[in-house]
Scaffold this motif. Structure first.
Motif, PDB file in Angstrom:
ATOM      1  N   LEU A   1       0.854  -1.191   0.000  1.00 22.00           N
ATOM      2  CA  LEU A   1       0.000   0.000   0.000  1.00 22.00           C
ATOM      3  C   LEU A   1       0.896   1.250   0.000  1.00 22.00           C
ATOM      4  O   LEU A   1       2.086   1.180   0.302  1.00 22.00           O
ATOM      5  CB  LEU A   1      -0.911  -0.016   1.238  1.00 22.00           C
ATOM      6  CG  LEU A   1      -1.812  -1.257   1.377  1.00 22.00           C
ATOM      7  CD1 LEU A   1      -2.634  -1.192   2.658  1.00 22.00           C
ATOM      8  CD2 LEU A   1      -2.732  -1.406   0.176  1.00 22.00           C
ATOM      9  N   CYS A   2       0.296   2.416  -0.341  1.00 23.29           N
ATOM     10  CA  CYS A   2       1.084   3.647  -0.394  1.00 23.29           C
ATOM     11  C   CYS A   2       1.630   3.978   1.005  1.00 23.29           C
ATOM     12  O   CYS A   2       0.965   3.730   2.012  1.00 23.29           O
ATOM     13  CB  CYS A   2       0.217   4.830  -0.837  1.00 23.29           C
ATOM     14  SG  CYS A   2      -0.654   4.560  -2.371  1.00 23.29           S
TER      15      CYS A   2
ATOM     16  N   CYS B   1      -0.580   5.264   4.064  1.00 20.23           N
ATOM     17  CA  CYS B   1      -1.987   4.851   3.923  1.00 20.23           C
ATOM     18  C   CYS B   1      -2.536   4.452   5.287  1.00 20.23           C
ATOM     19  O   CYS B   1      -1.897   3.711   6.035  1.00 20.23           O
ATOM     20  CB  CYS B   1      -2.068   3.657   2.964  1.00 20.23           C
ATOM     21  SG  CYS B   1      -3.730   2.970   2.869  1.00 20.23           S
TER      22      CYS B   1
ATOM     23  N   HIS C   1      -4.705   2.412   6.013  1.00 20.62           N
ATOM     24  CA  HIS C   1      -4.921   0.966   6.127  1.00 20.62           C
ATOM     25  C   HIS C   1      -3.737   0.281   6.809  1.00 20.62           C
ATOM     26  O   HIS C   1      -3.922  -0.652   7.597  1.00 20.62           O
ATOM     27  CB  HIS C   1      -5.125   0.334   4.748  1.00 20.62           C
ATOM     28  CG  HIS C   1      -6.289   0.881   3.958  1.00 20.62           C
ATOM     29  ND1 HIS C   1      -7.220   1.738   4.494  1.00 20.62           N
ATOM     30  CD2 HIS C   1      -6.678   0.651   2.663  1.00 20.62           C
ATOM     31  CE1 HIS C   1      -8.128   2.038   3.553  1.00 20.62           C
ATOM     32  NE2 HIS C   1      -7.820   1.386   2.428  1.00 20.62           N
TER      33      HIS C   1
ATOM     34  N   CYS D   1      -7.902  -1.741  -1.975  1.00 21.55           N
ATOM     35  CA  CYS D   1      -6.636  -1.606  -1.246  1.00 21.55           C
ATOM     36  C   CYS D   1      -6.821  -2.202   0.142  1.00 21.55           C
ATOM     37  O   CYS D   1      -5.994  -2.974   0.626  1.00 21.55           O
ATOM     38  CB  CYS D   1      -6.268  -0.131  -1.105  1.00 21.55           C
ATOM     39  SG  CYS D   1      -5.899   0.661  -2.676  1.00 21.55           S
TER      40      CYS D   1
ATOM     41  N   ASN E   1     -12.220   5.076   3.801  1.00 22.05           N
ATOM     42  CA  ASN E   1     -11.497   6.272   3.346  1.00 22.05           C
ATOM     43  C   ASN E   1     -12.363   7.170   2.464  1.00 22.05           C
ATOM     44  O   ASN E   1     -11.877   8.104   1.838  1.00 22.05           O
ATOM     45  CB  ASN E   1     -10.199   5.881   2.616  1.00 22.05           C
ATOM     46  CG  ASN E   1     -10.458   4.887   1.488  1.00 22.05           C
ATOM     47  OD1 ASN E   1     -11.595   4.725   1.072  1.00 22.05           O
ATOM     48  ND2 ASN E   1      -9.411   4.248   1.012  1.00 22.05           N
TER      49      ASN E   1
ATOM     50  N   GLY F   1      -9.990   3.574  -3.321  1.00 22.87           N
ATOM     51  CA  GLY F   1      -8.551   3.736  -3.485  1.00 22.87           C
ATOM     52  C   GLY F   1      -8.030   3.002  -4.707  1.00 22.87           C
ATOM     53  O   GLY F   1      -7.415   3.601  -5.589  1.00 22.87           O
TER      54      GLY F   1
ATOM     55  N   CYS G   1      -6.998   7.931   2.784  1.00 24.81           N
ATOM     56  CA  CYS G   1      -6.268   7.519   1.585  1.00 24.81           C
ATOM     57  C   CYS G   1      -5.335   8.676   1.240  1.00 24.81           C
ATOM     58  O   CYS G   1      -5.798   9.720   0.775  1.00 24.81           O
ATOM     59  CB  CYS G   1      -7.252   7.263   0.448  1.00 24.81           C
ATOM     60  SG  CYS G   1      -6.470   7.048  -1.162  1.00 24.81           S
ATOM     61  N   VAL G   2      -4.057   8.498   1.515  1.00 21.65           N
ATOM     62  CA  VAL G   2      -3.127   9.617   1.315  1.00 21.65           C
ATOM     63  C   VAL G   2      -3.012  10.008  -0.144  1.00 21.65           C
ATOM     64  O   VAL G   2      -2.693  11.137  -0.479  1.00 21.65           O
ATOM     65  CB  VAL G   2      -1.712   9.313   1.864  1.00 21.65           C
ATOM     66  CG1 VAL G   2      -1.717   9.392   3.376  1.00 21.65           C
ATOM     67  CG2 VAL G   2      -1.211   7.969   1.403  1.00 21.65           C
ATOM     68  N   THR G   3      -3.243   9.080  -1.010  1.00 23.20           N
ATOM     69  CA  THR G   3      -3.041   9.343  -2.430  1.00 23.20           C
ATOM     70  C   THR G   3      -4.222  10.042  -3.080  1.00 23.20           C
ATOM     71  O   THR G   3      -4.054  10.957  -3.870  1.00 23.20           O
ATOM     72  CB  THR G   3      -2.729   8.026  -3.157  1.00 23.20           C
ATOM     73  OG1 THR G   3      -1.637   7.401  -2.485  1.00 23.20           O
ATOM     74  CG2 THR G   3      -2.360   8.259  -4.615  1.00 23.20           C
ATOM     75  N   PHE G   4      -5.423   9.656  -2.729  1.00 23.19           N
ATOM     76  CA  PHE G   4      -6.579  10.209  -3.439  1.00 23.19           C
ATOM     77  C   PHE G   4      -7.553  11.008  -2.575  1.00 23.19           C
ATOM     78  O   PHE G   4      -8.470  11.618  -3.088  1.00 23.19           O
ATOM     79  CB  PHE G   4      -7.360   9.084  -4.137  1.00 23.19           C
ATOM     80  CG  PHE G   4      -6.542   8.374  -5.170  1.00 23.19           C
ATOM     81  CD1 PHE G   4      -6.129   9.026  -6.321  1.00 23.19           C
ATOM     82  CD2 PHE G   4      -6.163   7.051  -4.986  1.00 23.19           C
ATOM     83  CE1 PHE G   4      -5.368   8.379  -7.277  1.00 23.19           C
ATOM     84  CE2 PHE G   4      -5.409   6.388  -5.936  1.00 23.19           C
ATOM     85  CZ  PHE G   4      -5.004   7.052  -7.078  1.00 23.19           C
TER      86      PHE G   4
HETATM   87  S1  SF4 Z   1      -4.542   4.446  -2.998  1.00 23.96           S
HETATM   88 FE1  SF4 Z   1      -5.208   5.223  -1.049  1.00 23.96          FE
HETATM   89  S2  SF4 Z   1      -6.226   3.485  -0.069  1.00 23.96           S
HETATM   90 FE2  SF4 Z   1      -4.968   2.685  -1.714  1.00 23.96          FE
HETATM   91  S3  SF4 Z   1      -3.026   2.191  -0.779  1.00 23.96           S
HETATM   92 FE3  SF4 Z   1      -2.826   4.233  -1.582  1.00 23.96          FE
HETATM   93  S4  SF4 Z   1      -3.359   5.510   0.125  1.00 23.96           S
HETATM   94 FE4  SF4 Z   1      -4.095   3.514   0.625  1.00 23.96          FE
END
Ligand code: SF4
Ligand SMILES: Cc1ncc(C[n+]2csc(CCOP(=O)(O)OP(=O)(O)O)c2C)c(N)n1
Ligand SMILES: [Mg+2]
Lengths: 350, 673
Positions: free
Chosen positions: A32-33, A36, A38, A67, A139, A143, A217-220
């Protein structure tokens, strides 16, 4: 994410009552990122299982797709896992549990996996009071498919791309209470102090234990417009109370101010000790739990802690009156009526 | 109408209104014929409705043992005004039309080629019974009484049946017998029964055969096979499979001491959940199954693909009905063949079993549990409404008490330890597995072992060379070369054998991967497993020798090898399966009467093995009889065996009614010309 986990372990790592160090409860390297939510939850699961002296091979980990649903690979590598299909983990967990009532069933799902595609199965597994932990890593977005709004995204919240969510959010905690869930907790991936005792209590609960854990969700979905971002949650979390969990026959050593403490005894004698902060908090009353959740929501706050618990929970096996002995251990002699009986059945069909 | 008396050879159709209690009265007639030792087969032709719409019950009585459908109705019991006009037209020339004469027949009912028998059913009932519901119910018994007199059915046979039917509700016996007598007496007083040309005479043609429905047999098969978890969602015509399982389970699966159940049945929220539950339970070492029909199979596709790729056992019983979509829910078809064979996206295929009788429903359901665990892939039993919901005369069910459940390659804790010990101490004699692990003291792993030892989880007798694992078990390693890996059940061992089951690509050690070579190696192994499946599924059977017109349903023997001991000399072959079988055999006899001799094969499973191929190769033209529009079985043969399209001639029936012998006969005769 590529990093190499250090194989070095401090020789003096503490052991639990089974003689295992905490790394025995870890899973394979997370993909995972970094950052994250999770992964923080996965770490809390590892910790909780270690503290609870759980034998990992007595746990079955189940998930759907997302994810979040990849998580079972990232904790308890000595447990069997079943990463099933999108939104259908509850049915797989139900079958698995019916086959062997002696394992602990730990289900991990996402808000997409639960509140959209899996809503039907979620609703019904709650109704059946399946003896399992059902953890939603919430989240507010999808993700794995790159950040679309999920059904738990708050109306008016802004996605990273700037679009505003038009639709009302589904509140999983109050929905679960409404459906008759017998254990409902809510927490935040960044709050280990609260999450670990909640996880422990959920694993000890006899019946369906739902944990809705806000997990950014750090990315989105970690942008200022999101109500599921780290900053927003940190600023708006309202805690019902801190809690400790003590397995059966153990003293809770820390002492707290009398009057703010409420001990809940689980079916096996374990104790959850709630330290009430919120006024009028009654974890046994579904109505007041619902009110408190709604009240917090109106203020834009997220109520966390053990929201509701039914101490008289009757789980699915009890309802179905299945044998105490796991069904998967029954032998041919207990299962097959044999040729003599068949001859009688034949005779009745002439 | 005077003609030759037909003894034990005719078709009688009851035209009723759905929901009026006619079903049990009609069944009484069937059972009486059966008890008189005469082959009989009933077919329910019912609407998708609970009350009010027309429903028919067609009974074929055949001394020769022809139990498929035949065209032409010799006696119509017309008690439904709604369908009367059509029913009247359906009576074969020379046949009988029995109706309720309480009201006169409307104009137009004036055929001269049939005999009219008017019985004032309603008036007779009204005179005797006061309660409206009773009047309705007993009207059915009154006409049964009339038939008893007409056919000269032995009265004590039917009285005994009524006694058995109302066992425990003795109060009902007397009024039923009374109603029966009313009908019988009226006929004897008002009709010269010697002028009635249809007759049932006692024979001893049935031996120890039984009268049973396919769905009940499937449910019972699941009980015998040791299924403990059933999950389902109601759908006609599959519902009674789980009903039967529940009925037998409540009788034979309740722990005598505790009163607890050695089974669990869940009515799921939909078919997706039903099959998900089955997979969860099977993954966890229980035997589990679900039953559904076409719409349910459509919904189960995603899970079936998971079962194929993640190699999770699953038993699915598909009681086919008429599609597409909701189609005709209460009519029969064999139209899920391609859907089931290739259910789900990607390169996916599943073993199918094709039972042709309730006895085979019992056996093949039980066998499906062995196959799915041996092959670690979903196994689908393809039955249909005709087989499932109708009673059929079938051989008695048999079970060998020494039979062991074939659980496939499941490792015990000991075997896991053995695999890993090979690497540390370099040797390992398989024969001493047990002693070896017990010597090992009492660390927590071994504590689990002794527990595992007492369990039926895992096959203690595995003879395969576990050394081939070279010290490390891999969930998807093919050490035996048959494409089938070794699985472990959760909870078996504290440190060995855990892995994550998933539908995403993974390597031999169950580690997620998107590596092209590893993926391809994986799916190629699944293809190898498919080859193994060909040997494990039941092979086709071949009719031994040319069908003689005296053969009848029970007069033929089958051979499992091609060519069979006698015959097998024709250039023309015929293939039929499942519920086309009875009618096909009768048609073969009709053809034989005209000098047309065909070699016959009845496939019992997919994938097709060597014997199937040999049969195909040794004929120039092959008729493929099946009950769907698109010749799905023929397509399957073309896809899987590459058979030339010209070689395969379709004989189809897809109107929702069970195929008739006459239809097959006509189509083959036409196409042979
Ligand atoms: S996309 Fe978002 S939910 Fe998926 S691993 Fe990355 S941070 Fe976590
Ligand atoms: C039947 C099906 N439809 C769509 C997808 C694609 N898909 C994969 S994960 C996902 C959403 C997951 O969202 P969530 O459950 O919230 O998990 P997260 O990734 O946010 O943790 C979707 C739509 C799928 N795998 N299967
Ligand atoms: Mg999500």
């Amino acid at each position: 994410m590529t990093y190499v986990r250090s194989t070095f372990r401090h020789p003096a790592l503490p052991k639990n009552d089974l003689g295992y160090t905490v790394d025995y409860y870890e899973g394979s390297l997370s993909t995972l990122c970094a950052g994250c939510g999770h992964d923080s939850i996965n770490a809390a699961i590892v910790e909780a299982c270690w503290e609870l002296n759980i034998e990992p091979h007595k746990v079955a980990k189940l998930s759907g797709i997302g994810c979040s649903s990849k998580s079972p690979a990232y904790f308890l590598s000595n447990s069997h896992g079943f990463n099933s299909v999108h939104g259908r983990m509850p049915s797989v967990a139900t079958g698995a549990n019916l086959a062997n009532r002696d394992l602990i069933y730990f289900g991990v799902s996402g808000d997409g996996d639960t509140a959209s595609i899996g809503m039907g199965q979620f609703v019904h597994v709650v109704r059946r009071n399946l003896n399992m932990v059902y953890l939603v890593m919430n989240n507010g977005c999808y993700g794995l498919t790159k950040g679309q709004d999920s059904a738990t995204a708050d109306a008016g919240s802004k996605s990273k791309a700037g679009s505003v969510n038009l639709f009302e959010a589904i509140d999983l905690a109050s929905l679960a209470i409404e459906l008759g869930a017998t254990f409902v907790g809510q927490s935040f991936s960044g709050d280990k102090e609260q999450l670990i005792p909640l996880l422990k209590a959920a694993m000890k609960h006899k019946g369906f234990a739902m944990l809705n854990v806000i997990s950014p969700c750090v990315t989105f979905n970690n942008n200022p417009g999101s109500t599921k971002s780290y900053d927003y949650v940190r600023e708006h979390v309202e805690i019902t109370g801190t809690m400790d969990f003590a397995p059966m026959m153990k003293e809770i050593t820390a002492s707290y101010e009398a009057g703010s403490i409420n001990d809940l005894t689980m079916h096996d004698g374990s104790i959850i000790r709630l330290h009430k902060l919120a006024k009028d908090w009654d974890p046994f009353d579904p109505n007041s739990a619902m009110n408190a959740i709604h009240h917090a929501k109106r203020k834009g706050e997220i109520l966390t802690g053990l929201l509701y618990m039914d101490q008289d929970s009757i789980e699915l096996h009890e309802m179905l009156k299945t044998n105490e002995k796991p069904l998967n251990l029954l032998s041919k002699f207990q299962l097959c009526p044999g040729s003599e009986t068949l001859a009688k059945i034949n005779a009745g069909l002439r | 109408m005077n003609q030759e008396t037909k003894i034990n050879d005719f078709v009688i159709r009851f035209a009723n209104v759905n929901g009026t209690g006619s079903a049990s009265a009609n069944a009484l007639f069937t059972k009486a014929v059966f008890r008189m030792g005469v082959p009989v087969t009933p077919k329910n032709i019912f609407p998708s409705n609970i009350q009010g719409l027309p429903t028919w019950y067609e009974v074929r009585v055949s001394e020769k043992g022809h139990l498929g459908r035949r065209e032409g109705v010799d006696l119509m019991i017309a008690v439904n005004p709604q369908s009367m006009k059509k029913d009247y037209a359906d009576v074969a020339s020379g046949g009988y039309f029995l109706y309720d004469s309480s009201k006169p027949l409307p104009p137009g009912y004036d055929r001269t080629d049939i005999t009219h028998i008017g019985i004032p059913l309603m008036n007779l009932c009204n005179a005797e019974f006061t309660d409206a519901r009773q009047r309705q119910l007993f009207k059915n018994i009154v006409y049964v009484g009339a038939i008893v007199a007409l056919f000269k059915i032995e009265l004590d046979v039917i009285e005994e049946l009524i006694g058995q039917q109302f066992k425990g509700k003795e109060k009902l016996i007397e009024p039923n017998i009374k109603a029966l007598k009313i009908g019988e007496n009226w006929v004897l007083e008002n009709f010269d029964v010697d002028n009635f040309d249809l007759r049932i005479e006692r024979r001893d043609l049935l031996g120890d055969k039984i009268l049973f429905s396919g769905n009940s047999a499937c449910g019972l098969g699941a009980i015998y096979a040791g299924a403990t978890v059933a999950a389902w969602y109601p759908i006609t015509p599959s519902t009674s499979v789980v009903d039967a399982f529940a009925k037998y389970a409540s009788k034979y699966r309740v722990d005598a001491e505790t009163g607890n159940n050695n089974y669990a049945i869940v009515q799921a929220e939909d078919e997706l959940a039903a099959i998900g539950m089955v997979m969860g339970a099977s993954w966890n070492g229980a035997r589990a199954f679900t039953a559904t029909s076409g719409p349910g199979v459509s919904l189960m596709n995603e899970f079936l693909g998971l079962g194929y790729f993640a190699e999770v056992p699953t038993v699915l019983i598909d009681v086919q009905r008429t599609g597409p979509s909701t189609g005709m829910p209460t009519r029969t078809q064999q139209s899920d063949i391609l859907l089931a064979a290739y259910a789900s996206h990607g390169d996916t295929k599943h073993p199918l079993l094709f039972p042709a009788s309730p006895k085979e429903c019992f056996e093949m359901t039980a066998q499906a549990f062995d196959l799915t665990e041996q092959l670690q892939t979903p196994a689908i039993v393809m039955t249909d409404l005709d087989l499932g919901m109708n009673d059929h005369v079938t051989e008695p069910l048999a079970w060998d008490d020494t039979r062991e459940y074939k659980r496939g390659k499941v490792l015990t804790g000991e075997q896991l330890d053995f695999i890993y010990k090979v690497s540390t101490n370099g040797n390992g004699s398989r024969g001493k597995l047990e002693d070896r692990s017990r010597e090992n003291g009492s660390d927590s792993a071994d504590a689990v072992l002794s527990e595992a030892d007492a369990q039926p989880l895992g096959d203690q007798n595995l003879t395969q060379p576990l050394e081939q694992f070279k010290g490390k078990w891999g969930r998807y390693l093919d050490i035996d070369g048959d494409g089938i890996p070794y699985r472990t059940i959760p909870g078996t061992h504290s440190t060995r054998g855990a892995f994550v089951t998933r539908g995403s690509s993974r390597d031999e050690y169950a580690v997620y991967t998107e590596d092209a070579d590893v993926y391809q190696r994986f799916v190629d192994r699944l293809a190898r497993k498919w080859e193994t499946a060909k040997e494990l599924v039941p092979g086709p059977v071949f009719l031994s020798g040319p069908p003689a017109s005296t053969g009848g349903q029970f007069g033929h023997s089958y051979s499992a090898i091609w060519p069979p001991p006698y015959g097998g000399g024709s250039d023309l072959g015929v293939i039929f399966f499942g519920t086309s079988t009875d009618a096909a055999i009768e048609a073969l006899e009709l053809l034989a009467d005209e000098g047309i001799l065909l070699d016959a094969m009845r496939p019992r499973a997919f994938p097709f093995g060597k014997a199937f191929r040999d049969f195909v190769d040794s004929h120039e033209r092959i008729f493929v009889i099946e009950q769907n529009r698109d010749a799905q079985f023929r397509s399957l043969m073309m896809i899987e065996l590459g058979v030339n399209a010209d070689k395969l001639v379709s004989v189809l029936n897809y109107d929702g009614m069970p195929i008739t012998a006459d239809n097959i006969f006509r189509q083959i005769k036409d196409k042979i010309k």
